[in-house]
Design a protein around this motif. Structure first.
Motif, PDB file in Angstrom:
ATOM      1  N   ALA A 175      -4.445  14.487  -1.990  1.00 11.75           N
ATOM      2  CA  ALA A 175      -4.204  14.626  -0.553  1.00 11.75           C
ATOM      3  C   ALA A 175      -4.492  13.314   0.169  1.00 11.75           C
ATOM      4  O   ALA A 175      -3.753  12.926   1.106  1.00 11.75           O
ATOM      5  CB  ALA A 175      -5.110  15.737   0.008  1.00 11.75           C
ATOM      6  N   ALA A 176      -5.565  12.592  -0.278  1.00 13.79           N
ATOM      7  CA  ALA A 176      -5.883  11.311   0.356  1.00 13.79           C
ATOM      8  C   ALA A 176      -4.781  10.291   0.100  1.00 13.79           C
ATOM      9  O   ALA A 176      -4.455   9.468   0.972  1.00 13.79           O
ATOM     10  CB  ALA A 176      -7.219  10.792  -0.167  1.00 13.79           C
ATOM     11  N   ALA A 177      -4.210  10.319  -1.103  1.00 19.06           N
ATOM     12  CA  ALA A 177      -3.127   9.385  -1.421  1.00 19.06           C
ATOM     13  C   ALA A 177      -1.902   9.657  -0.544  1.00 19.06           C
ATOM     14  O   ALA A 177      -1.261   8.724  -0.029  1.00 19.06           O
ATOM     15  CB  ALA A 177      -2.772   9.488  -2.900  1.00 19.06           C
ATOM     16  N   ARG A 178      -1.590  10.957  -0.370  1.00 21.70           N
ATOM     17  CA  ARG A 178      -0.453  11.280   0.497  1.00 21.70           C
ATOM     18  C   ARG A 178      -0.751  10.861   1.938  1.00 21.70           C
ATOM     19  O   ARG A 178       0.113  10.322   2.643  1.00 21.70           O
ATOM     20  CB  ARG A 178      -0.156  12.780   0.428  1.00 21.70           C
ATOM     21  N   SER A 179      -2.042  11.106   2.386  1.00 23.65           N
ATOM     22  CA  SER A 179      -2.409  10.674   3.739  1.00 23.65           C
ATOM     23  C   SER A 179      -2.376   9.159   3.866  1.00 23.65           C
ATOM     24  O   SER A 179      -1.956   8.619   4.895  1.00 23.65           O
ATOM     25  CB  SER A 179      -3.806  11.201   4.068  1.00 23.65           C
ATOM     26  N   ILE A 182       0.839  -1.208   0.000  1.00 24.11           N
ATOM     27  CA  ILE A 182       0.000   0.000   0.000  1.00 24.11           C
ATOM     28  C   ILE A 182       0.865   1.245   0.000  1.00 24.11           C
ATOM     29  O   ILE A 182       0.571   2.237  -0.676  1.00 24.11           O
ATOM     30  CB  ILE A 182      -0.953  -0.006   1.214  1.00 24.11           C
ATOM     31  N   GLY A 183       1.975   1.244   0.753  1.00 22.53           N
ATOM     32  CA  GLY A 183       2.864   2.405   0.772  1.00 22.53           C
ATOM     33  C   GLY A 183       3.422   2.694  -0.606  1.00 22.53           C
ATOM     34  O   GLY A 183       3.453   3.850  -1.052  1.00 22.53           O
ATOM     35  N   THR A 184       3.841   1.621  -1.321  1.00 22.01           N
ATOM     36  CA  THR A 184       4.392   1.834  -2.670  1.00 22.01           C
ATOM     37  C   THR A 184       3.305   2.356  -3.611  1.00 22.01           C
ATOM     38  O   THR A 184       3.503   3.314  -4.374  1.00 22.01           O
ATOM     39  CB  THR A 184       4.969   0.509  -3.198  1.00 22.01           C
ATOM     40  N   GLY A 185       2.109   1.722  -3.579  1.00 18.91           N
ATOM     41  CA  GLY A 185       1.026   2.133  -4.479  1.00 18.91           C
ATOM     42  C   GLY A 185       0.527   3.538  -4.186  1.00 18.91           C
ATOM     43  O   GLY A 185       0.204   4.303  -5.110  1.00 18.91           O
ATOM     44  N   SER A 186       0.439   3.918  -2.904  1.00 14.94           N
ATOM     45  CA  SER A 186      -0.069   5.246  -2.563  1.00 14.94           C
ATOM     46  C   SER A 186       0.869   6.344  -3.036  1.00 14.94           C
ATOM     47  O   SER A 186       0.424   7.424  -3.447  1.00 14.94           O
ATOM     48  CB  SER A 186      -0.279   5.342  -1.050  1.00 14.94           C
ATOM     49  N   SER A 187       2.201   6.075  -3.051  1.00 14.78           N
ATOM     50  CA  SER A 187       3.146   7.072  -3.578  1.00 14.78           C
ATOM     51  C   SER A 187       2.919   7.281  -5.067  1.00 14.78           C
ATOM     52  O   SER A 187       2.891   8.430  -5.563  1.00 14.78           O
ATOM     53  CB  SER A 187       4.581   6.602  -3.311  1.00 14.78           C
ATOM     54  N   GLU A 188       2.734   6.191  -5.805  1.00 20.31           N
ATOM     55  CA  GLU A 188       2.481   6.320  -7.238  1.00 20.31           C
ATOM     56  C   GLU A 188       1.146   7.039  -7.496  1.00 20.31           C
ATOM     57  O   GLU A 188       1.045   7.875  -8.411  1.00 20.31           O
ATOM     58  CB  GLU A 188       2.472   4.921  -7.869  1.00 20.31           C
ATOM     59  N   ILE A 189       0.102   6.709  -6.705  1.00 22.73           N
ATOM     60  CA  ILE A 189      -1.205   7.358  -6.888  1.00 22.73           C
ATOM     61  C   ILE A 189      -1.098   8.853  -6.614  1.00 22.73           C
ATOM     62  O   ILE A 189      -1.696   9.684  -7.324  1.00 22.73           O
ATOM     63  CB  ILE A 189      -2.243   6.702  -5.970  1.00 22.73           C
ATOM     64  N   ALA A 190      -0.323   9.256  -5.615  1.00 21.86           N
ATOM     65  CA  ALA A 190      -0.177  10.676  -5.292  1.00 21.86           C
ATOM     66  C   ALA A 190       0.482  11.425  -6.437  1.00 21.86           C
ATOM     67  O   ALA A 190       0.069  12.534  -6.813  1.00 21.86           O
ATOM     68  CB  ALA A 190       0.626  10.835  -4.002  1.00 21.86           C
ATOM     69  N   THR A 191       1.538  10.841  -7.041  1.00 26.28           N
ATOM     70  CA  THR A 191       2.213  11.506  -8.155  1.00 26.28           C
ATOM     71  C   THR A 191       1.271  11.661  -9.350  1.00 26.28           C
ATOM     72  O   THR A 191       1.170  12.733  -9.973  1.00 26.28           O
ATOM     73  CB  THR A 191       3.455  10.687  -8.567  1.00 26.28           C
ATOM     74  N   ARG A 217       1.066   8.015   4.420  1.00 24.91           N
ATOM     75  CA  ARG A 217       1.489   8.187   5.819  1.00 24.91           C
ATOM     76  C   ARG A 217       0.828   7.140   6.720  1.00 24.91           C
ATOM     77  O   ARG A 217       1.468   6.565   7.603  1.00 24.91           O
ATOM     78  CB  ARG A 217       1.130   9.585   6.292  1.00 24.91           C
ATOM     79  N   GLU A 218      -0.460   6.863   6.486  1.00 24.31           N
ATOM     80  CA  GLU A 218      -1.154   5.874   7.309  1.00 24.31           C
ATOM     81  C   GLU A 218      -0.586   4.476   7.090  1.00 24.31           C
ATOM     82  O   GLU A 218      -0.509   3.672   8.032  1.00 24.31           O
ATOM     83  CB  GLU A 218      -2.654   5.879   6.971  1.00 24.31           C
ATOM     84  N   THR A 256       2.446   4.226   9.127  1.00 23.63           N
ATOM     85  CA  THR A 256       2.089   4.046  10.546  1.00 23.63           C
ATOM     86  C   THR A 256       1.603   2.636  10.813  1.00 23.63           C
ATOM     87  O   THR A 256       1.953   2.002  11.817  1.00 23.63           O
ATOM     88  CB  THR A 256       1.008   5.059  10.922  1.00 23.63           C
ATOM     89  N   LEU A 257       0.726   2.099   9.882  1.00 21.75           N
ATOM     90  CA  LEU A 257       0.221   0.748  10.033  1.00 21.75           C
ATOM     91  C   LEU A 257       1.335  -0.276  10.016  1.00 21.75           C
ATOM     92  O   LEU A 257       1.349  -1.222  10.806  1.00 21.75           O
ATOM     93  CB  LEU A 257      -0.786   0.464   8.911  1.00 21.75           C
ATOM     94  N   LEU A 258       2.300  -0.080   9.139  1.00 19.54           N
ATOM     95  CA  LEU A 258       3.431  -1.010   9.061  1.00 19.54           C
ATOM     96  C   LEU A 258       4.231  -0.992  10.358  1.00 19.54           C
ATOM     97  O   LEU A 258       4.624  -2.038  10.877  1.00 19.54           O
ATOM     98  CB  LEU A 258       4.311  -0.645   7.861  1.00 19.54           C
ATOM     99  N   GLY A 259       4.418   0.230  10.914  1.00 25.24           N
ATOM    100  CA  GLY A 259       5.164   0.312  12.177  1.00 25.24           C
ATOM    101  C   GLY A 259       4.412  -0.382  13.306  1.00 25.24           C
ATOM    102  O   GLY A 259       5.019  -1.090  14.125  1.00 25.24           O
ATOM    103  N   ASN A 260       3.075  -0.180  13.342  1.00 21.66           N
ATOM    104  CA  ASN A 260       2.293  -0.819  14.410  1.00 21.66           C
ATOM    105  C   ASN A 260       2.254  -2.329  14.245  1.00 21.66           C
ATOM    106  O   ASN A 260       2.301  -3.076  15.234  1.00 21.66           O
ATOM    107  CB  ASN A 260       0.868  -0.275  14.430  1.00 21.66           C
ATOM    108  N   ALA A 261       2.105  -2.821  13.002  1.00 17.31           N
ATOM    109  CA  ALA A 261       2.032  -4.261  12.778  1.00 17.31           C
ATOM    110  C   ALA A 261       3.356  -4.946  13.103  1.00 17.31           C
ATOM    111  O   ALA A 261       3.386  -6.072  13.628  1.00 17.31           O
ATOM    112  CB  ALA A 261       1.633  -4.545  11.333  1.00 17.31           C
ATOM    113  N   GLU A 262       4.466  -4.293  12.825  1.00 15.27           N
ATOM    114  CA  GLU A 262       5.766  -4.902  13.098  1.00 15.27           C
ATOM    115  C   GLU A 262       6.067  -4.950  14.584  1.00 15.27           C
ATOM    116  O   GLU A 262       7.015  -5.614  15.013  1.00 15.27           O
ATOM    117  CB  GLU A 262       6.867  -4.122  12.369  1.00 15.27           C
TER     118      GLU A 262
END
Length: 588
Positions: free
Chosen positions: A547-551, A328-337, A554-555, A558-564
């Protein structure tokens, strides 16, 4: 016998007792009430006393009338009529007492003892006595009066005896009424005492047999509800209260057995709770590798199995979540661009549409102005057409008026011709009158002068009539000329109206074309405005998406940090996303 049956029987007995009391009360009250049997009997005796006093049953007044007649024989006619009235009243009341319900001795006294001498009196008074008075035989009358007196005395003795008997009967009736009243009061008193005694006994029985046992059973039930052991009374009774006591005893036995079972279950629950507490504490620390290995007793074993399965499924799901969060982090960066590039292009398109909308708006304003001018021209044309139609109507009215004037001029010519004939005839008559005046000589001289004046006047009228005919002929010529001119004007106006109607149709077509063009341009303008609005909304949505893609990026971090942060089972070789999906489905 059950309590319900006893209460029902007591209620029925009370209702019957009340019904009897009401029936007796009504019977006795009916006997002594105003208008009842006793009151009617008393009234009949009172009426009898009133009737036996004069008049009509007591014949003292007829006897007085006979006595007065003896002293004043000249009153025989009035006395005869009065005796007839008194005899009728006596007979009417006698018929009433024949139908009455008097006691036998009173009825015999009024119908026989007093009636027999009274009938002798009436026979003498209306028979021999009146006949002797009418014959002016005073000796016979006095002898008949002596017989009347004997009948009256016998009647008087019978009346006195009847008055005494009625007084005694009324006194006895009063005594009987008093005795009946006291008997009624006594009967009602006995019924009231019986009713009060029955109600008191029924209340005592309810208190002794129902209320007190219910209170004791309720007290025992309260003691058992507090956890204390006590004996339950009245279990040997066969009514509803015995059924309640037996049911309470059964409930007490069931509650005691349930308490023993609850104690055993409580011990098992404490053991299960300790093991579940340890497992949940491990989950609270983020350790998803902890499993419950010791079996649970009885029905709690499925809980242990479910917990272990849930822990395994949650561990697999978190592994999948960590992998998905990275994707999701990789895809959201591409969607934001991509969203930023799309937002820039959308803004450029919106600016172009805004300029197009302004140009079309200018064209629409020009068309609306032209349409308004066409509307104004059409309105002026309609006004002019109305004026032309009005002028044509006026010309037609003028032609009709000219024709009417011509017809009236012809009528006036006829009248003038008649006046001319009258003038001629008047002149002829004047000449004849002058001839006749000449024949009359000196006596017709004055008439000849008048004839000359009439002839001169007729000649003058004939000249004026000729002059009027000439003027009317000239007027007819002028009116004919004017009517011809008016008809020519009307024909010209008809052509003008036809040509103007054609112009008006052309203006109408031009107005409709302008309206159609203005409506089409308005639709185009509305469509462009809607496209501009939609493009601006799309631009706003693209910015929101960016803006949602950038958010989301970030989410996802955060989710990856919490899951790990969770400790999960080690990933086996050959891990696939399908296995994680199966574990997720098993968890749910």
């Amino acid at each position: 016998m059950t309590i319900t049956a006893r209460v029902r029987s007591g209620a029925i007995a009370l209702i019957l007792l009340l019904a009897i009391a009401f029936a007796v009360s009504a019977w006795r009250i009916h006997a002594i009430r105003m208008g009842g049997p006793m009151h009617r009997a008393s009234m009949e005796i009172a009426d009898l006393n009133a009737d036996i006093l004069p008049p009509p049953e007591y014949i003292i007044e007829p006897y007085l009338e006979a006595t007065l007649l003896l002293d004043h024989p000249e009153r025989i006619d009035a006395t005869r009529a009065r005796l007839a009235e008194l005899r009728k009243a006596y007979d009417d009341r006698h018929a009433v007492w024949e139908q009455s319900a008097l006691p036998d001795h009173l009825k015999r006294a009024i119908l026989a003892d007093t009636h027999t001498p009274a009938m002798r009196f009436w026979q003498e008074a209306q028979g021999s006595f009146l006949d002797a008075i009418a014959a002016n035989d005073m000796g016979t009358a006095r002898a008949r009066y002596a017989v009347l007196t004997q009948a009256y005395d016998a009647h008087r003795k019978a009346i006195d005896a009847l008055v005494k008997a009625t007084a005694e009967e009324q006194a006895a009736f009063g005594d009987r009424s008093s005795q009946s009243l006291w008997a009624s009061i006594g009967a009602l008193t006995l019924l009231a005492l019986a009713l009060f005694g029955t109600i008191g006994w029924f209340a005592w029985w309810l208190t002794r047999r129902v209320a007190q046992p219910l209170a004791q059973v309720a007290q025992a039930t309260t003691t058992l509800s507090r956890g204390q052991d006590t004996a339950i009374p009245y279990r040997d009774r066969t009514d509803e209260l015995g059924n309640i006591a037996q049911a309470v005893a059964r409930f007490h036995a069931a509650a005691r057995s349930r308490a023993e079972m609850d104690a055993a279950h409580l011990a098992e629950q404490e053991n299960v709770g300790e093991m579940l507490g340890a497992a949940l504490a491990a989950l609270e620390k983020g350790d998803l590798r902890h499993r419950i290995t010791s079996p649970f007793p009885g029905v709690y074993e499925p809980v242990r199995v479910s917990f272990n399965r849930a822990a395994s499924a949650l561990s697999a799901m978190l592994r999948t979540t960590i992998h998905g969060a990275r994707n999701i982090g990789t895809g959201s960066s591409e969607i934001a661009t991509a969203s930023e590039d799309l937002a820039h292009r959308t803004e450029t398109t919106a600016h172009t549409l805004q300029e197009t909308s302004a140009a079309i708006q200018l064209i629409e304003n020009r068309l609306k102005s032209s349409s308004q001018s066409a509307e104004a021209t059409m309105a002026r044309a309609e006004q002019a057409g109305a004026m032309v139609h009005a002028g044509r109507s006026t010309a037609q009215n003028a032609a009709i008026a000219m024709n009417s004037v011509s017809e009236r001029a012809n009528a006036i010519d006829t009248v003038v011709e008649g006046l001319d004939k009258i003038s001629f005839q008047t002149r002829v008559l004047a000449m004849n009158a002058a001839v006749e005046a000449g024949r009359a000589g000196e006596a017709g001289r004055g008439f000849a002068v008048v004839a000359d004046l009439v002839s001169a006047l007729a000649l003058r009228a004939e000249e004026e009539a000729k002059r009027g005919r000439d003027l009317i002929n000239e007027t007819q010529i002028d009116v004919a000329t004017a009517a011809s001119e008016v008809r020519a004007v009307d024909a010209a106006l008809v052509e003008i109206v036809e040509n103007f109607d054609g112009v008006q149709e052309l203006l109408q077509a031009l107005r409709e074309d302008n309206r159609s063009q203005a409506s089409a341009i308005s639709d185009i303008t509305r469509s462009v405005v809607e496209m501009e609005t939609a493009t601006q909304q799309n631009a706003a949505m693209v910015e929101q998406t960016s803006a949602a893609a950038r958010s989301l990026d970030r989410e996802a971090a955060t989710l990856l940090g919490n899951a790990e942060a969770f400790r999960v089972d080690e990933e086996v070789a050959g891990y696939r996303s399908g296995a994680s999906e199966a574990a997720f489905e098993m968890a749910y």
